[in-house]
Write a protein that holds these residues in place. Sequence first.
Motif, PDB file in Angstrom:
ATOM      1  N   TYR A 309       0.820  -1.208   0.000  1.00 35.79           N
ATOM      2  CA  TYR A 309       0.000   0.000   0.000  1.00 35.79           C
ATOM      3  C   TYR A 309       0.856   1.261   0.000  1.00 35.79           C
ATOM      4  N   GLN A 310       2.081   1.180   0.559  1.00 37.91           N
ATOM      5  CA  GLN A 310       2.947   2.371   0.577  1.00 37.91           C
ATOM      6  C   GLN A 310       3.284   2.826  -0.836  1.00 37.91           C
ATOM      7  N   ALA A 311       3.662   1.857  -1.690  1.00 36.80           N
ATOM      8  CA  ALA A 311       4.027   2.217  -3.053  1.00 36.80           C
ATOM      9  C   ALA A 311       2.813   2.762  -3.801  1.00 36.80           C
ATOM     10  N   GLY A 314       2.193   6.255  -2.497  1.00 37.92           N
ATOM     11  CA  GLY A 314       3.192   7.204  -2.974  1.00 37.92           C
ATOM     12  C   GLY A 314       2.970   7.541  -4.438  1.00 37.92           C
ATOM     13  N   LEU A 315       2.709   6.505  -5.250  1.00 41.94           N
ATOM     14  CA  LEU A 315       2.501   6.741  -6.679  1.00 41.94           C
ATOM     15  C   LEU A 315       1.228   7.539  -6.911  1.00 41.94           C
ATOM     16  N   LEU A 317      -0.088   9.693  -4.887  1.00 39.44           N
ATOM     17  CA  LEU A 317       0.196  11.083  -4.510  1.00 39.44           C
ATOM     18  C   LEU A 317       0.911  11.795  -5.651  1.00 39.44           C
ATOM     19  N   MET A 318       1.947  11.139  -6.210  1.00 44.89           N
ATOM     20  CA  MET A 318       2.703  11.770  -7.290  1.00 44.89           C
ATOM     21  C   MET A 318       1.807  12.029  -8.495  1.00 44.89           C
ATOM     22  N   VAL A 321      -0.494  15.027  -7.702  1.00 47.76           N
ATOM     23  CA  VAL A 321       0.216  16.306  -7.709  1.00 47.76           C
ATOM     24  C   VAL A 321       0.508  16.742  -9.140  1.00 47.76           C
ATOM     25  N   LEU A 322       0.872  15.768  -9.991  1.00 48.72           N
ATOM     26  CA  LEU A 322       1.226  16.111 -11.362  1.00 48.72           C
ATOM     27  C   LEU A 322      -0.008  16.445 -12.205  1.00 48.72           C
TER      28      LEU A 322
END
Lengths: 349, 283
Positions: A309-311, A314-315, A317-318, A321-322
């Motif tokens: 779930y962390q990956a 993180g992905l 979120l990125m 944001v983009l």
Amino acid sequence: MTITSDPRTAPEKPAGDTVRSALRTGRTALGVRVGTWAVVAAAGLALPYMVALYPLQVATQGVTQGILALSIGWLLRQTGLLSFGHAAFYGVTGYVVGNLAIHTGLPPLPALLLGILGGTVLSLLFALVIARSTGIAFAMLSLALGMMLWVAAYRSRALTDGLDGMVVELHGDFLGRDVADYAGPVHAWPIVWLVLMATIGGLWLVSRTVFGRRLTAIRENEERVRFSGVSTVLPRIAAITISGFCASLAGAVAVLQKAFVSPDDLFFSASGLALIVAVIGGIGSVWGPPLGAIAFAILQALLAKSGHYQAVLGLSLMAFVLLAPGGGAQVVDRIRTAVTRRRGRSTDA
Amino acid sequence: MIVQLLNGLAFGVLLLVLSTGLALIFGLRGIVNFAHGAVYMLAAYVGFTISERMTYWVAIVVTPIVFALIGVLADRFGFRYLTKRGELDMVLLTFGLTFVLTDVVQSVWGLGAKTVDAPAGLQGSTAIGGVDYPTYRLFVIAIGLVVGIALMMWLRRSTIGLHVRASSTARDVAAVVGIDVDRVSAVVVGLGAGMAGLAGVLAGPYLSLSPTMGAEILVLTFIVVVVGGLGSIGGAMAAAIILGLLSTLSSAYSPDIGAYVPYLLMVVVLLVRPRGLAGTRSA
């Protein structure tokens, strides 16, 4: 394009998101917003009668996380301050409640209230130290102060039981029920839900006041606000403390359910996680962060077996944001704007 | 006493290598790389695997080079197109990367702590100033100081160093007078990533590896950069050595106080001198 002299009828310029969202606040009627809020609050209370125990458990965790996410998201939206230290207020609330329960045997309600007070006072102290900084410096400093509390939590074994974590043994009645009942989601849900709805309503109201608008002005152009003779540091201190109070509420609600608090609750990834779900949900609206948190809780439950779930988080979120910096709320908003525009065009024709 | 001083110096140069990389990237791209700690951690684990399969010497040469190349590519195909984004967007972006890299480390190498053996020539201890001191730590100090001095010389004496300093002070003006700012940025981001890679490999036999090592050192690196002054390389170098010495000496005196010293240093510096030791911008 025709130029009209009356600014009120001037065509809407493609201004920044903040201006448009400020204008929109005025257009939606207050009654509609309060009505929506009340309907959602009431409907949420019915959830335990509608879903099974495990989904309810997931929802309870999500909403608890949502209160923390909302406190961070509101601070970011209202003041532009990005905090990585809110988990400290959340965790310290738990530790204060735990110590009061063990050493003084206070009943649950006063213990929880004093815990919230402890977390709030801590956020005030943090604010006094770092409210002068903004932008990146604030983000770095809030991270450092938060991690200092983490160091304190695992080193002062006498107060916190160190890395093992602390079992919080509350005894007695809380709101007409034995406090142990709240370990299950059926009884915890109404409390968690109402605290979230109260926080949503409260923060929304604060944003509408002169104080809230002043915070936005400071965020947009601090120098100009200072030139107009208004202090910019004091409102920021107040905003950080309000947001710290909400994070402490989340901590109190969490310790009531889990009856356990450990240094992990203060680690920077705890703050970071709440921040991520707030941004993914969208900080432009008070509904965004809690929705992001609930979505994350569901995702985490689904991904529990793979453990990645962390990956995924993180992905996402990125990606947000983009592609959609306004988060889920912005995506919903774009869809709504597109629909309204199409409808407007069809009535013109 | 001399042992404690050397310990402080060893930890200080490790912080120096990490925080100057962070400060360089910040100066050129305006990005505070929240993934710097995670990159350092990944490098430490990569170094661990290379040391096991081949030797430590391969690890310490290859890892920084590979990380530097990745850094150049990340700048060329990533950061270059994001210069118009606000600084907080970049914080969130690099923070998301931290979660991804942590997940990678945990999936590949597991949650347990790992240790790397120092290479054959650097095991055991050396007599220095009347005491026996671990040879590997002397090696860390030497490498760190060499890297620090070389970087300083490069920035002050070489043409590209001049371009780096110019672009970092006034990006637009530098571009106007004909400096290819994007190319300079790519070099610097590569350098910063490579230094994080070097720090990770250096840390291997010195500290133990764990999935939280990145977060812990990231916080200290931030403190160094804030204490040294945002945007100042020399300030970050001085602050790194000061922090390393202070925190090690105070920990030797009393571990309870030592754990808080970095934070106290930061709070005191901010209250007395908000710009940091050598900063031009207010923190």
